[in-house]
Each structure stands twice: as structure tokens, then as C-alpha cells.
Scaffold this active site. Structure first.
Site, PDB file in Angstrom:
ATOM      1  N   GLU A 170      47.209  -0.217 -13.536  1.00 36.48           N
ATOM      2  CA  GLU A 170      48.511  -0.748 -14.013  1.00 36.48           C
ATOM      3  C   GLU A 170      48.929  -0.172 -15.335  1.00 36.48           C
ATOM      4  O   GLU A 170      49.100  -0.686 -16.391  1.00 36.48           O
ATOM      5  CB  GLU A 170      48.439  -2.214 -14.182  1.00 36.48           C
ATOM      6  CG  GLU A 170      48.237  -2.995 -12.653  1.00 36.48           C
ATOM      7  CD  GLU A 170      48.629  -4.373 -12.733  1.00 36.48           C
ATOM      8  OE1 GLU A 170      48.574  -4.978 -13.684  1.00 36.48           O
ATOM      9  OE2 GLU A 170      48.502  -5.005 -11.670  1.00 36.48           O
ATOM     10  N   GLU A 355      45.309  -4.920  -5.333  1.00 33.21           N
ATOM     11  CA  GLU A 355      45.785  -6.268  -5.768  1.00 33.21           C
ATOM     12  C   GLU A 355      46.882  -6.779  -5.046  1.00 33.21           C
ATOM     13  O   GLU A 355      48.065  -6.011  -4.749  1.00 33.21           O
ATOM     14  CB  GLU A 355      46.125  -6.345  -7.255  1.00 33.21           C
ATOM     15  CG  GLU A 355      44.855  -6.198  -8.157  1.00 33.21           C
ATOM     16  CD  GLU A 355      45.118  -6.311  -9.703  1.00 33.21           C
ATOM     17  OE1 GLU A 355      46.020  -7.171  -9.980  1.00 33.21           O
ATOM     18  OE2 GLU A 355      44.580  -5.547 -10.315  1.00 33.21           O
TER      19      GLU A 355
HETATM   20  O1  IFM Z   1      45.642 -11.009 -13.631  1.00 35.56           O
HETATM   21  C1  IFM Z   1      46.399  -9.755 -13.472  1.00 35.56           C
HETATM   22  C2  IFM Z   1      45.293  -8.525 -13.226  1.00 35.56           C
HETATM   23  O2  IFM Z   1      44.455  -8.382 -14.210  1.00 35.56           O
HETATM   24  C3  IFM Z   1      46.366  -7.424 -13.161  1.00 35.56           C
HETATM   25  N1  IFM Z   1      47.367  -7.361 -12.206  1.00 35.56           N
HETATM   26  C4  IFM Z   1      47.788  -8.598 -11.938  1.00 35.56           C
HETATM   27  C5  IFM Z   1      47.014  -9.820 -12.214  1.00 35.56           C
HETATM   28  C6  IFM Z   1      47.875 -11.248 -12.040  1.00 35.56           C
HETATM   29  O3  IFM Z   1      48.841 -11.108 -13.145  1.00 35.56           O
END
Ligand code: IFM
Length: 445
Positions: A170, A355
Site C-alpha cells: 500500500e 487483502e
Molecule cells: O490493517 C490494515 C493493513 O495493515 C493494511 N491494509 C488495510 C488494513 C485494514 O485497515
């Protein structure tokens, strides 16, 4: 009782189903001679993290990892996405390597392989050694080589056993959220710092990929996050606001990585903060990607913010149901990004949902039951849309649920629970939630 309507048979037989975590969120940064990271120092500063929480103990995964890997295996998953902590491996930045840190990750990777779980590694999920932060962190162009060296240290120990490696998790969070919005470490609110961090991170990614390929490693990629940008209405001003948000959040990184340019709408404001001749760096930045990770959670509804400084947009109230983070639930967004990436940027490059998940105020009831039925609906709705994208020809190869277990949710501390497994932070007891059992059922066919 909620259950998935989607079936495992709708996905290709070699489709990966996994769970994801990140080092600082679960391990316990005080263990194993890890150095301070900028998240330790950020969290120790009042008002940065809810309730003054930090990741020093987190889920104590550093000691409890065998039990955690058992939960992944028993859930029927076949892969696990985790990150290595830079501060654990290079506690003083450029100084000596903490062999205990590398040994820990080696035990973890071997523990995964013993359980028939494929290791998906992320090299940087936000725990920058404080020693590098003190030298300017992502603002300092030298970080390109600091990061590339660190990547080689990790991969030369673990790379022969890793299924796929991402440089970064990210970039939008590492740069915009942390250097412009000030919400994550290092908590800056500075447009020049933001622009430099973006460019340095992209150069670090490309340089590390070149070094790792030269060392003989393969299956290298990066994980980007995407957030559907919805204009509050059809007015030109609000559509422009949504487009600007989309450029910053969704187009900036993928365009640089695949098309060797930054969005024009951003250059109008940011070009003056970029290094001279920055265009020459795109050949390094745009290394071929073996795969791309897609993190997707929500959409934002935007409207113009008249007379505001760049970027002149603001959140408008969306009316979809929201998660415990206050994030709107918009499963169609995952379909949008998978097909949009495939058609406009990445062609046949394999895509993974690295994710996806939701926070909910989960509680353990009598007999150890956690009824996270909203999460089951959320995952089901998103899997349906992933399946739709595959049917439209998007080369999606896997789905990782965020997260294996409740953990340190950064600025929100331990208040937000994303896990398929509940963690009691007093006792550190793990309790699988209904969503974990639902996945187990879904994957058992
Ligand atoms: O917990 C985070 C993760 O570290 C990165 N992506 C989003 C998740 C939820 O906010």
C-alpha cells in the site's frame, strides 16, 4: 445462521485462498532484539494512536506462531501472506543484521512449508527502522539503496522457499496517509515530503526488483490499495473532485509502474516538488511485474471543496451500510478494479486480492462462539464479485482475507477487529469466529 452463497467450485481449482497479516500488527516488536521502528516512536507520542496502544506485544505471534499457523492450516487455506519487519532485521538501520530476526522468519517459513502452506512475503508493511526515519525516512533519496540492501538480506535467506514476494504494501498509505494526511507514522503533513516519499518509494521498488532478479529471485510484485471514487452527484465540480481523488489513490502508482508517467492532473500541483529530471527514473521504476496485489475494502463519495487548497475535495456522506471502521460496503468496487487493471494497465499479469475484509465489534459469547455474520456476508459478496471479474477474463489467481486474526489496527489501536480469529488482548487466547468456520466449510469441498 449466515453462510456463503458462493461455492469453491466457482473458482479455478488452482486458485489460492489465504489469509494475510503484517509483522508490526501481530508479532510484538519488543521481542527478539528488534530495533525501534517509526511505528514504535509514533505510537509512544500522545494522541497518535487510540488509547495509547502500540505494537510492542500485539498478538505475541513471535512466540505463538505455531498455534497461528495451525489455525491457517485447519481453516483449509493453502497460503499465507505475511511481512518481515525491517526494524527486526536491521535494528540500527545500516548497522549489523539481527540474526535472531532472520532465524525467526526462517522458522516461520519452514513452519508454513511443513503445513503445506505457501509463503507470500511482503518486504515492507510499514515498520521502518527509526534509525532511517531519523535520517529523513522516505524523504531521503538514499532510502532507495537502504531498501534494496534490506530486500537482498531477506531474500538471500528466505527467497528459495517463498511463493511470491511483494516489495511494498500500500504505497498510498506509506506516502499520502503518512506524509500528507499525518494519520500514520511518521505523521507528517507536508506536500513536499509527500511527493518525495512517492518518488523515492517507487525508485526503491524498481531498484530492489532489479537487485533481486540479478540475485536469481522470481515471482516479484507489489501490493497496491484501491478505493472506489464515487462523485456525490453528476455535477462537473463533483465529478472533477472524484477524478482527483481517483488519480491520487488509484492511478498514481499503477500508472508510474506500468506506463512510466504520473497523472497529468497531479503533476500540475506536484511536479515542482519532484527532483529535476525525475522522468529519467521511470525506466527503473517500471520494472516488469510478475504479479500485482490488489487490496480493496471500500468506496469514498466525494464532493468539491470550493476555495480549498489542492486537493480540493472532501468526503460526502455515502448511504451504503458501513463497517466498524465507518467504511461503506461496496462489493462491486472489487470487480471494477480487477477488470479496470486488467484492461488498462496490467493485461495478462496475474492479479491477487491480497487483502479484503471488514472490522466488526466482535465478542466471544458463551461456549466460545463469535457470531460475525456481517463479515460472512461481506466476504461472500466480495467473492461473488471476484468470480464475476474472472468470468470477464481478469486473470485473478488468489484471494487473501484480511486478516487471520484481530490485531493492531495502526492509529485505531486494538479497537477495530478485522480477524477471522478473535484475539483476547488480556489473555492472548485465539478463538475462531463464525467466518473462520464458514471458510473451513467452503474450502473443504
Ligand atoms: O490493517 C490494515 C493493513 O495493515 C493494511 N491494509 C488495510 C488494513 C485494514 O485497515
Amino acid at each position: 445462521m449466515a453462510s456463503f452463497t458462493v461455492s469453491r467450485h466457482q473458482f479455478p481449482s488452482d486458485f489460492e485462498f489465504g489469509v494475510a497479516t503484517a509483522a508490526y500488527q501481530i508479532e510484538g516488536s519488543r521481542y527478539g532484539h528488534a530495533g525501534l521502528s517509526h511505528w514504535d516512536t509514533f505510537a509512544a507520542t500522545p494522541n497518535n494512536v487510540l488509547n495509547g496502544d502500540d505494537g510492542s506485544i500485539a498478538c505475541d505471534h513471535y512466540h505463538r506462531w505455531p498455534e497461528d499457523l495451525d489455525l491457517i492450516q485447519e481453516g483449509g487455506f493453502n497460503s499465507y501472506r505475511f511481512s518481515t519487519s525491517w526494524a527486526r532485521i536491521q535494528p540500527e538501520g545500516k548497522g549489523s543484521i539481527n540474526q535472531q530476526g532472520l532465524d525467526f522468519y526462517e522458522r516461520l517459513v519452514d513452519g508454513l512449508l511443513t503445513r503445506n502452506l505457501k509463503p507470500y512475503l511482503t518486504l515492507y508493511h510499514w515498520d521502518l527502522p527509526a534509525a532511517f526515519s531519523n535520517l529523513g525516512g522516505w524523504r531521503n533519496p538514499d532510502i532507495v539503496h537502504w531498501f534494496s540492501d534490506y530486500s537482498q538480506i531477506v531474500m538471500n535467506r528466505l527467497g528459495d522457499r517463498i511463493a511470491a514476494t511483494a516489495t511494498f504494501n500500500e504505497p498510498w498509505c506509506i506516502t499520502w496517509l503518512s506524509h500528507f494526511l499525518g494519520i500514520h507514522a511518521p505523521g507528517l503533513r507536508d506536500i513536499q515530503a509527500t511527493t518525495m516519499s512517492i518518488h523515492n518509494l517507487l525508485r526503491a521498488h524498481g531498484t530492489a526488483l532489479q537487485a533481486l532478479r540479478a540475485d536469481g529471485h522470481n515471482n516479484l510484485g507489489i501490493v497496491l490499495n484501491f478505493d472506489y471514487a464515487q462523485a456525490a452527484d453528476e455535477s462537473e465540480a463533483n465529478r472533477k473532485a472524484a477524478d482527483l481523488y481517483d488519480a491520487i489513490f488509484n492511478r498514481l502508482f499503477i500508472q508510474a509502474l506500468t506506463q512510466k508517467s504520473y497523472p497529468t492532473v497531479l503533476l500540475a500541483h506536484l511536479e515542482r516538488y519532484l527532483p529535476k529530471n525525475y522522468q529519467q527514473d521511470f525506466d527503473t521504476i517500471a520494472q516488469p511485474l510478475d504479479w500485482l496485489g490488489v487490496n480493496y475494502y471500500t468506496r469514498h463519495v466525494l464532493e468539491a471543496a470550493p476555495n480549498a487548497l489542492f486537493p480540493a475535495y472532501q468526503d460526502a456522506q455515502g448511504h451504503l451500510p458501513k463497517t466498524d471502521m465507518g467504511w461503506e460496503i461496496y462489493p462491486e468496487g472489487i470487480y471494477h478494479f480487477l477488470t479496470w487493471l486488467h484492461q488498462n494497465y496490467t493485461a495478462q499479469t496475474p492479479l491477487y486480492i491480497t487483502e479484503n475484509g471488514m472490522a466488526a465489534p466482535d465478542k466471544v459469547w458463551e461456549q466460545g462462539v463469535v457470531q460475525d455474520l456481517d463479515r460472512i456476508h461481506y466476504i461472500d459478496a466480495h467473492l461473488q464479485q471476484v468470480n464475476r471479474a474472472i468470468e470477464q477474463g481478469a486473470p485473478v489467481k488468489g484471494y487473501f482475507s484480511w486478516s487471520l486474526m484481530d490485531n493492531f489496527e495502526w492509529a485505531a489501536g486494538y479497537a477495530k477487529r478485522f480477524g477471522l480469529v478473535h484475539v483476547d488482548y488480556e489473555t492472548l487466547k485465539r478463538t475462531p469466529k463464525a467466518s473462520w468456520y464458514e471458510f473451513k466449510q467452503f474450502l473443504s469441498v
